[in-house]
Structures are given as structure tokens and as C-alpha cells.
Enzyme design. Structure first.
Site, PDB file in Angstrom:
ATOM      1  N   LYS A 165       0.862  -1.175   0.000  1.00  0.00           N
ATOM      2  CA  LYS A 165       0.000   0.000   0.000  1.00  0.00           C
ATOM      3  C   LYS A 165       0.909   1.239   0.000  1.00  0.00           C
ATOM      4  O   LYS A 165       1.577   1.521   1.004  1.00  0.00           O
ATOM      5  CB  LYS A 165      -0.918  -0.026   1.226  1.00  0.00           C
ATOM      6  CG  LYS A 165      -1.994  -1.102   1.119  1.00  0.00           C
ATOM      7  CD  LYS A 165      -2.908  -0.816  -0.061  1.00  0.00           C
ATOM      8  CE  LYS A 165      -3.733  -1.995  -0.475  1.00  0.00           C
ATOM      9  NZ  LYS A 165      -4.453  -1.769  -1.747  1.00  0.00           N
ATOM     10  N   LYS A 265     -13.258  -6.050  -8.953  1.00  0.00           N
ATOM     11  CA  LYS A 265     -13.897  -6.218  -7.645  1.00  0.00           C
ATOM     12  C   LYS A 265     -15.396  -6.425  -7.857  1.00  0.00           C
ATOM     13  O   LYS A 265     -16.053  -5.629  -8.535  1.00  0.00           O
ATOM     14  CB  LYS A 265     -13.648  -4.997  -6.767  1.00  0.00           C
ATOM     15  CG  LYS A 265     -12.189  -4.815  -6.359  1.00  0.00           C
ATOM     16  CD  LYS A 265     -12.049  -3.650  -5.394  1.00  0.00           C
ATOM     17  CE  LYS A 265     -10.707  -3.695  -4.667  1.00  0.00           C
ATOM     18  NZ  LYS A 265      -9.571  -3.271  -5.491  1.00  0.00           N
TER      19      LYS A 265
END
Ligand code: MG
Length: 368
Positions: A165, A265
């Protein structure tokens, strides 16, 4: 078969690691998830789950999912849940946009379809490619040293794909990528996911500074055009995630040669039905995919596993086992990670049985 009633449950999903941090100073300690139960006149029950990554990730938030489900549910009473195209058209006519609201409802109808015909959802989506498939592990934003240290930790759990991240201060991010790459072993995959966090000039700087590092760059900037500009400046493979919100943008991105991989997603595009459309087109176009969702527990993890396992192995870049990140199990039968890999359940439908004692009292109840 007809839908006779719909119930929704709210459940908190705390994290084993305490919190999950990504770009823009965002973090979540307890995920707010919503489980949908669709009841039918034949007695078959179907389950779905929607869990946004907090309210600041995509145009989606947990309370909005529940409000939207309450708005849509009455429109679905009397509809045949096994006719997924009709179910989706009914939802799209009743409510424009808000794909995440529709995701758990669509997922629950797939669960019913599978149970009605005695087949796991993966079979209905094309069949199982191989015994299992590889997962990635997200590495929460931290110091370069700490993030590099987590590579060894997750490697010991069997993972071979690591997603850093980033999307913060560019100099720190360059250090994060170099530190993690330095501890990588042959055969492992490193992705730097900025989650829209860099401006265009910052992204071009970072991409230039890591041009000799074996790393993928994921969704560097907020807007598609910015990501495309970065793409023209980097020799690193690129993943687009937040920008790929529907079929139209996928087609444009394909024509623009804007990415090598997309992140698909389920809730971002409105459920398994629409994710399957995009998945199948990507297979035809030769675009690899990370197949996952925004977040979730056992039910989302099961749904992901069916879509991922039914994707040709060569085009499945990676997937996610969210149920291993959280401390609460909301269903029995959900797939469990094994040496960094996952397999879809082989029982009918999604293959899960919700733990009703964990879900508690419904927060929404429509019909019977
Ligand atoms: Mg991403």
C-alpha cells in the site's frame, strides 16, 4: 421460483492486525459488512455480502449499502432469483447506478441458482481451472522497513504475491518499493498499489525511480487520464483498479492500451453477473485480472473464490482471501487459505452456511 422475502444483517469484522492503512491517510479498524438473505417460495435461501472499504475508497459506504438494499428489496419480491439477467435488469430499472448496493442481492441469487440446480457457482461460471489459485497479500502502509519485514511474515504463510500500500509521500514510497523488492525471492510478485493517492507528477517521479525494479504499479492516480499519462512515462507493467468501474471504461482502456492487468472487484461493478461479463471479455482480450472485492468476510471470500477459480489460470493474476484478515467468521464452509492458495467450495451455490448467531437480529426484513 419466486423471491418471497429479503433480510439484511449488519456485522462488524475486526482485523487480526488491528488496522488496515492505505493512501490518503485512510484506515479501517473494524469493517462494517452487510449480509443479505433472499428467501424463496421453494424454501431455498440465498446469501450475499457487501463490505465497502470504508466510505473514502470508492463511491460506496456501508450504511448506503443497507439503505439501498431497503430501497431495492421490495422491487425484487415476486421475481425469479434463478433468472439472473432478469434480476439485474429489474434492479437497474428500479435504481440507476449504485452498483455496490446491488452486489449482495445478485450474489444471493447466484447462491440460490446453484442450490436449485445442485451445482457450485464456479461450475455455473465456467468450471474449475486447476486445483486452486494463487492469492496476494496486501501489506498495510507503514515504514519501508516494516513493510519489507511483512514480506517475510506473509511468505511464511505461503503467499508469493505481495501488494504494497503506497500512494503517500513519493520519497517514502520509492523507499518502500526498493526495500520490499530487496527481500523478494525469485518467482514472487511485487505490486505497488497507490490507490489513486499520487498526483500525476508524483506518480511519474516514482515510476522513474523504480524503473529498474521488478514491480507492477497499480492505480497511481485518481483519474483515468492521469493514469494513462503515467502509463506513457513508465516501462513498468500497470494495473488499473479504481478506474475500471464498468464495461465501457474497460473497452476504452483496452483501446488506449492503458494497462496490462485490471483489478476486478465484484461489488465495484455490481455483483457476480456483471463481474462475470467483464471477466469473460478480459479473457477474450488477453487482459489478466486480480479478482476480488472491496472487502468482506466468509461470504464475499466464497463468492470471489467461485469467480476466480472459474477463470483461466493464465489470466488470473491473483485473488484475495479476506476471511483470513478478519477475526470473525460469519459462515461455515467458506474456503480457507492453504499455502497461499484458495479453492472454491464444491458444494451447491456459494457453498457456505451463515452463522446466524454471529449475524444476530436482522436490520432489515421485507416480505416473508
Ligand atoms: Mg487496488
Amino acid at each position: 421460483m419466486r423471491i418471497s422475502g429479503i433480510r439484511a444483517f449488519q456485522v462488524g469484522l475486526p482485523l487480526h492486525e488491528g488496522s488496515y492503512k492505505w493512501s490518503g491517510g485512510n484506515s479501517v479498524d473494524v469493517f462494517d459488512s452487510t449480509v443479505v438473505e433472499i428467501r424463496t417460495d421453494s424454501g431455498i435461501l440465498g446469501y450475499g455480502e457487501i463490505c465497502p472499504l470504508g466510505p473514502a475508497y470508492l463511491p460506496a459506504y456501508a450504511a448506503g449499502a443497507r439503505t439501498g438494499i431497503a430501497e431495492l428489496a421490495p422491487q425484487l419480491i415476486g421475481v425469479d432469483p434463478t433468472q439472473l439477467g432478469v434480476v439485474n435488469q429489474t434492479m437497474d430499472r428500479a435504481m440507476r447506478g449504485h452498483p455496490y448496493v446491488k452486489s449482495a442481492l445478485d450474489m444471493a441469487c447466484w447462491d440460490i441458482l446453484g442450490k436449485a440446480c445442485g451445482q457450485p457457482v464456479a461450475t455455473l461460471l465456467g468450471g474449475r481451472f486447476g486445483e486452486d489459485f494463487a492469492l496476494y497479500r496486501a501489506i498495510s502502509q507503514d515504514t519501508p522497513e516494516a513493510m519489507a519485514g511483512m514480506v517475510a511474515e506473509y511468505r511464511s504463510q505461503g503467499y508469493t504475491k505481495f501488494q504494497l500500500k503506497v500512494g503517500g509521500d513519493p520519497d517514502t514510497d520509492i523507499a518502500r518499493i526498493h526495500a520490499a523488492a530487496a527481500v523478494l525471492s525469485t518467482g514472487e510478485v511485487l505490486v505497488a498499489d497507490a490507490n489513486t493517492g499520487w498526483t500525476q507528477h508524483q506518480a511519474v517521479r516514482v515510476a522513474g525511480a523504480v524503473r529498474d525494479v521488478d514491480v507492477y504499479i497499480e492505480q497511481p492516480c485518481m483519474h483515468y487520464e492521469e493514469c494513462l499519462a503515467v502509463r506513457h512515462h513508465t516501462n513498468r507493467p500497470m494495473v488499473l483498479d479504481e478506474s475500471i468501474e464498468d464495461m465501457l471504461v474497460l473497452l476504452r482502456a483496452y483501446q488506449d492500451r492503458a494497462m496490462d492487468v485490471i483489478n476486478l472487484k465484484i461489488s465495484k461493478v455490481g455483483g457476480i453477473t456483471k463481474a462475470r461479463q467483464i471477466r469473460d471479455l478480459c479473457v477474450s482480450l488477453g487482459i489478466a485480472m486480480t479478482i476480488e472485492d472491496t472487502w468482506g468476510g466468509d461470504i464475499v471470500t466464497a463468492a470471489i473464490s467461485h469467480l476466480a477459480h472459474s477463470t483461466p489460470t493464465g489470466l488470473l493474476f491473483s485473488s484475495t482471501d479476506f476471511n483470513s484478515y478478519v477475526t470473525v467468521s460469519i459462515a461455515e464452509g467458506a474456503p480457507q487459505r492453504n499455502h497461499g492458495r484458495l479453492a472454491a467450495p464444491v458444494t451447491p451455490g456459494l457453498g457456505i452456511t451463515p452463522r446466524m448467531d454471529v449475524l444476530g437480529k436482522p436490520v432489515l426484513e421485507i416480505g416473508g
